[in-house]
Write an enzyme that holds these catalytic residues in place. Structure first.
Site, PDB file in Angstrom:
ATOM      1  N   SER A 220       0.828  -1.203   0.000  1.00 16.33           N
ATOM      2  CA  SER A 220       0.000   0.000   0.000  1.00 16.33           C
ATOM      3  C   SER A 220       0.871   1.265   0.000  1.00 16.33           C
ATOM      4  O   SER A 220       1.605   1.472  -0.955  1.00 16.33           O
ATOM      5  CB  SER A 220      -0.959  -0.054   1.198  1.00 16.33           C
ATOM      6  OG  SER A 220      -2.013   0.828   1.008  1.00 16.33           O
ATOM      7  N   GLU A 350      -9.535  -5.892  -2.773  1.00 16.10           N
ATOM      8  CA  GLU A 350      -9.014  -4.630  -2.253  1.00 16.10           C
ATOM      9  C   GLU A 350      -9.986  -3.928  -1.286  1.00 16.10           C
ATOM     10  O   GLU A 350     -10.270  -4.435  -0.228  1.00 16.10           O
ATOM     11  CB  GLU A 350      -8.626  -3.695  -3.416  1.00 16.10           C
ATOM     12  CG  GLU A 350      -7.425  -4.199  -4.231  1.00 16.10           C
ATOM     13  CD  GLU A 350      -6.090  -4.078  -3.477  1.00 16.10           C
ATOM     14  OE1 GLU A 350      -6.065  -3.546  -2.363  1.00 16.10           O
ATOM     15  OE2 GLU A 350      -5.066  -4.559  -4.015  1.00 16.10           O
ATOM     16  N   HIS A 469      -7.684  -5.772   0.746  1.00 13.86           N
ATOM     17  CA  HIS A 469      -6.449  -4.995   0.853  1.00 13.86           C
ATOM     18  C   HIS A 469      -5.633  -5.517   2.035  1.00 13.86           C
ATOM     19  O   HIS A 469      -6.177  -5.695   3.123  1.00 13.86           O
ATOM     20  CB  HIS A 469      -6.843  -3.529   1.066  1.00 13.86           C
ATOM     21  CG  HIS A 469      -5.715  -2.554   0.888  1.00 13.86           C
ATOM     22  ND1 HIS A 469      -4.969  -2.481  -0.263  1.00 13.86           N
ATOM     23  CD2 HIS A 469      -5.210  -1.589   1.706  1.00 13.86           C
ATOM     24  CE1 HIS A 469      -4.067  -1.505  -0.139  1.00 13.86           C
ATOM     25  NE2 HIS A 469      -4.188  -0.956   1.043  1.00 13.86           N
TER      26      HIS A 469
END
Ligand SMILES: *[C@@H]1O[C@H](CO)[C@@H](O)[C@H](O)[C@H]1NC(C)=O
Ligand SMILES: *[C@@H]1O[C@H](CO)[C@@H](O)[C@H](O)[C@H]1NC(C)=O
Ligand SMILES: *[C@@H]1O[C@H](CO)[C@@H](O)[C@H](O)[C@H]1NC(C)=O
Ligand SMILES: *[C@@H]1O[C@H](CO)[C@@H](O)[C@H](O)[C@H]1NC(C)=O
Length: 566
Positions: A220, A350, A469
């Site tokens: 990320s 995600e 995610h």
């Protein structure tokens, strides 16, 4: 604030998860007794005493935690680039965990502005070992999380013969305030990372690491960082491979030159003047770090949106050493990068769960339907100017112009919009740019596996519903702040074997599936403009072909302003 309300977004989740779980793990991870029999490493910077840890299989390894790599960024050094530590005064006690950088956390959690620390984990500190080195840059949107071992635990990766380094960098205003001028040109949090990479170059051989074989790996915000390190004029030669998981340095808009609006907002939030950069910085320098660290939730414009706040900028030239001097896309397509072999990846789902979170909340659902045109650009991080046309097209494409409802069709449509807008498209743009312009191989994977746990579990069933995610991180690091350690011999453990093998192979050889690896005869090719295959990672791993049409609407709405069509 933490549970279930509003679109619960990454930063809030990170912070809340940390808050919820940290209290429970703190006593276990912050060991207050100095281990007198801890391992000792003599580095060019001085002598460092660590502690012993062991993997699930009982392999003992050395841990050196909370080691300062730069002077405390406090007092006059706040808002300044980091100053390196070249020599320690005496023996460094690195037997205990250091603090996280300022962020909202419960009182029992160890947070301090003196946070420029790193952890080194190694199976051996024999200089002759020359093990591949992985430097992990933690996620958290540049405003949350930490490289401490409760959020980036070494226990899976240290089954392999490699040296793992995890690090903290300054967060939020303390790391990323930028006024667009010489007062605060920006990127101090990135310069912290550079300082840590320089520390690694000088000292890692003493820990058995090979300074000529360093992989920068991030998730990320850490993935954005890893990619930008390939572009920054400050990082050439500091690393040799990059892994960018679920984060992109390129997006719908060029890299901004400053975030003055955030600097002013931060100033207003803490009662500081905003009429000049100097006034903002001078006043913020007098504020307790806790007030700065705690203030990010107040930046949300609606609920916890927008998800992206602080971040790297193209610095103005004001005589300082610049971390970034041009737009990321432009740097890649004009060859202004020091390319290395790279792995880029995305997870299947995600941020799709943001949609479920909104749809399950009647108040939010109503508000979203009533104010869709105003809220969509915020929630989906669309360029704000002239957004109405884009919102119309995207609404038609993803939601078939149907009002949102608490049903599966809305959850899918809106979920996909979150996935594609915030992660899928920016990552594909970066992949295509790198595949076309990088002279080094670029490997791509999609992580689709749903195991026992996920960063978002359905509040009703308590079960994972997708590969969200950060979920691939569950098989690379122990995360005791929130998740149990995966048991040996389970299906999830098979994923640990695969993911750690991919990282190890890549760190060691520069390719994820060399001949004769634990991954059998799998041969995962690099993506190029013509060769469009990638690895789909689920219970089985298989090569698939990229869907080329998926992001066409995004390319049309947001053509790359820096580079020719790619
Ligand atoms: C729904 O969202 C509102 C607005 O943020 C919040 O106050 C409320 O607690 C949420 N309701 C539930 C059931 O989570
Ligand atoms: C900023 O505002 C303060 C008080 O509001 C004033 O004293 C100062 O002169 C102003 N500075 C500039 C550069 O406008
Ligand atoms: C927004 O729309 C106005 C009026 O149509 C136009 O002048 C301006 O250039 C547009 N801005 C962007 C960034 O497209
Ligand atoms: C989930 O965890 C349980 C308990 O550790 C274990 O028995 C089971 O095999 C795990 N499932 C998977 C998919 O790993």
């Amino acid at each position: 604030m933490c549970m279930g309300s509003v679109p619960v977004l990454w930063r809030v989740v990170y912070a809340c998860a940390a808050m919820a779980a940290v209290a429970a793990v703190t006593p276990a991870t912050v060991d207050t007794t100095v281990q007198k029999d801890g391992p000792v490493t003599v580095t060019p910077a001085g002598t460092i005493r660590g502690s012993w840890m062991s993997t699930r299989r009982g392999r003992r390894f050395q841990a050196y935690r909370g080691v300062r790599y730069a002077h405390p960024p406090t007092g006059e050094l706040r808002f300044q680039p980091p100053k390196p530590i070249l020599q320690y005064d005496g023996e460094v006690d690195a037997s205990q965990e250091g603090p996280a950088c300022p962020l909202p956390a419960p009182p029992s959690y160890y947070v301090d502005e003196d946070c420029l620390r790193l952890n080194v984990y190694t199976p051996t500190n024999k200089r002759s070992a020359k093990l591949p080195v992985i430097v992990f840059i933690h996620p958290g949107g540049f405003y949350s999380m930490t490289g401490r071992s409760d959020l980036a635990g070494p226990h899976y990766l240290l089954e392999k013969d490699l040296v793992l380094v995890t690090l903290n960098y300054r967060l939020s205003a303390l790391g990323f305030i930028s006024t667009g001028d010489e007062v605060a040109p920006g990127n101090n949090g990135m310069k912290d990372q550079v300082m840590a990479l320089r520390w690694v170059q000088r000292n890692i051989a003493a820990f058995g690491g090979d300074p000529g074989r360093v992989t920068v790996a991030g998730v990320s915000a850490g993935a954005i960082s890893a990619t930008l390190h390939m572009i920054s004029p400050m990082t050439k030669g500091l690393f040799h491979r990059a892994i960018s998981i679920s984060g992109s340095a390129t997006g719908k808009e060029p890299t901004p030159p400053h975030q003055r609006h955030l600097a002013e907002k931060q100033a207003r939030l803490l009662g500081c003047p905003t009429n000049s950069s100097r006034a903002i910085i001078d006043c913020l320098k007098t504020k307790p770090w806790k007030e700065l660290g705690d203030s990010y939730p107040k930046f949300f414009e609606i609920g916890y949106d927008p998800v992206g706040l602080w971040g790297p900028v193209v610095e103005p030239a004001a005589g300082q050493e610049r971390y970034l001097d041009m737009d990321a896309s432009l740097a890649v397509c004009s060859g202004r990068m020091h390319a290395v072999p790279q792995i880029i990846s995305v997870t299947t789902d995600e941020f799709s769960w943001f949609a479920r979170n909104i749809l399950k909340n009647e108040t939010l659902l109503k508000r979203m339907n009533a104010e869709w045109k105003q809220l969509a650009p915020i929630s989906f991080m669309l360029p704000r100017e002239n957004s109405s046309h884009a919102v119309e097209e995207l609404t038609s494409h993803y939601l078939h112009d149907r009002p949102l409802a608490n049903d599966e069709a809305s959850a899918k449509g809106m979920g996909n919009l979150y996935v594609d807008s915030i992660m899928g498209f920016p990552i594909r743009r970066m992949l295509n740019l790198m595949a076309q312009y990088s002279p080094e191989p670029v490997y791509f994977y999609e992580f689709a596996y749903i195991g026992n746990h996920s960063h978002w579990e359905d509040p009703d069933t308590k079960k994972p519903v997708g590969a969200m995610h950060h979920d691939d991180m569950l098989y690379l690091f122990t995360l005791p702040y929130r998740f149990p350690t995966i048991e040996l011999g389970t299906k999830d453990d098979e994923m640990v074997s695969r993911m750690t093998a991919i990282w190890y192979n890549f760190a060691k050889y520069g390719e994820p599936t060399p001949r004769q690896s634990e991954l059998g005869d799998l041969s995962w090719p690099a993506v190029t403009s013509r060769e469009r295959r990638y690895l789909h990672i689920d219970s089985e791993m298989e090569l698939r072909t990229l869907q080329e049409y998926r992001y066409a609407i995004w390319e049309r709405l947001y053509p790359d302003q820096s580079c020719p069509a790619h």
